[in-house]
Design an enzyme around this catalytic site. Sequence first.
Site, mmCIF file in Angstrom:
data_model
loop_
_atom_site.group_PDB
_atom_site.id
_atom_site.type_symbol
_atom_site.label_atom_id
_atom_site.label_comp_id
_atom_site.label_asym_id
_atom_site.label_seq_id
_atom_site.Cartn_x
_atom_site.Cartn_y
_atom_site.Cartn_z
ATOM 1 N N GLU A 1 2.360 -0.920 -10.278
ATOM 2 C CA GLU A 1 2.652 0.412 -10.790
ATOM 3 C C GLU A 1 2.960 1.423 -9.695
ATOM 4 O OE1 GLU A 1 -0.624 1.520 -13.238
ATOM 5 O OE2 GLU A 1 -0.354 -0.166 -14.596
ATOM 6 N N CYS B 1 4.483 -14.339 -2.406
ATOM 7 C CA CYS B 1 4.793 -13.871 -3.754
ATOM 8 C C CYS B 1 4.367 -12.418 -3.889
ATOM 9 C CB CYS B 1 4.077 -14.736 -4.786
ATOM 10 S SG CYS B 1 4.344 -14.177 -6.487
ATOM 11 N N ILE B 2 5.344 -11.586 -4.200
ATOM 12 C CA ILE B 2 5.093 -10.157 -4.388
ATOM 13 C C ILE B 2 5.482 -9.823 -5.823
ATOM 14 C CG2 ILE B 2 5.586 -7.836 -3.558
ATOM 15 C CD1 ILE B 2 6.710 -9.281 -0.980
ATOM 16 N N TRP C 1 -2.000 -14.185 -0.764
ATOM 17 C CA TRP C 1 -1.952 -13.248 -1.895
ATOM 18 C C TRP C 1 -1.144 -13.895 -3.008
ATOM 19 C CZ3 TRP C 1 -4.814 -9.049 -2.491
ATOM 20 C CH2 TRP C 1 -4.506 -8.177 -3.542
ATOM 21 N N HIS D 1 4.138 0.455 -3.552
ATOM 22 C CA HIS D 1 3.696 -0.573 -2.617
ATOM 23 C C HIS D 1 4.557 -1.835 -2.706
ATOM 24 C CE1 HIS D 1 0.887 -2.374 0.153
ATOM 25 N NE2 HIS D 1 0.698 -3.394 -0.662
ATOM 26 N N ARG E 1 9.685 -19.488 -11.146
ATOM 27 C CA ARG E 1 10.448 -19.704 -9.922
ATOM 28 C C ARG E 1 9.708 -20.486 -8.838
ATOM 29 N NH1 ARG E 1 11.985 -15.576 -12.678
ATOM 30 N NH2 ARG E 1 14.094 -14.705 -12.558
ATOM 31 N N ALA F 1 1.995 -11.086 2.339
ATOM 32 C CA ALA F 1 3.394 -11.131 2.771
ATOM 33 C C ALA F 1 3.648 -10.292 4.020
ATOM 34 C CB ALA F 1 4.300 -10.677 1.630
ATOM 35 N N LEU F 2 2.946 -9.187 4.182
ATOM 36 C CA LEU F 2 3.158 -8.364 5.368
ATOM 37 C C LEU F 2 2.700 -9.056 6.652
ATOM 38 C CD1 LEU F 2 2.305 -4.752 4.168
ATOM 39 C CD2 LEU F 2 4.547 -5.673 4.810
#
Length: 154
Positions: A89, A84-85, A26, A92, A131, A60-61
Amino acid sequence: MLHAEKGNASALNGQGLRIGIVQARWNESITNTLAQACTQTLLDAGVAADAIDHVLVPGALEVPVALQALAERGGYDALVALGCIIRGETYHFELVANESGAGVTRLSLDYRLPIANAIITTENLEQAIARQTEKGADAARVAIEMACLLRTLK
């Protein structure tokens, strides 16, 4: 005692270490850069290319379950979590950030195995881009330093 300056991979000695990397797909453009920076830093520090295992997961989960599988397989001196998260809006973002982070930490403690957590969490894509390279390299340095430290503490 191991002392390494930030940003100086040559101060770290990764020779003889086996490292597993779990990368979330993701936000793939970001996580690919994290993985490239991480892998290059490991290689620059002396980790052999064939001693780096790289696993891809959807998001990521899913990172913690793949880390667990690697930890259970054994033979690793350290693992690296990459993802990367980016805030959206809805709530979540918080769920994914909190649960993936908690899973990584729990596995590290349960298996007494260093896991460098470079699942970055940002407000927007621009912050993630800013980053991506440094956080990937940082994860490699943390993995090497902690693996070496734990060897000396045994």
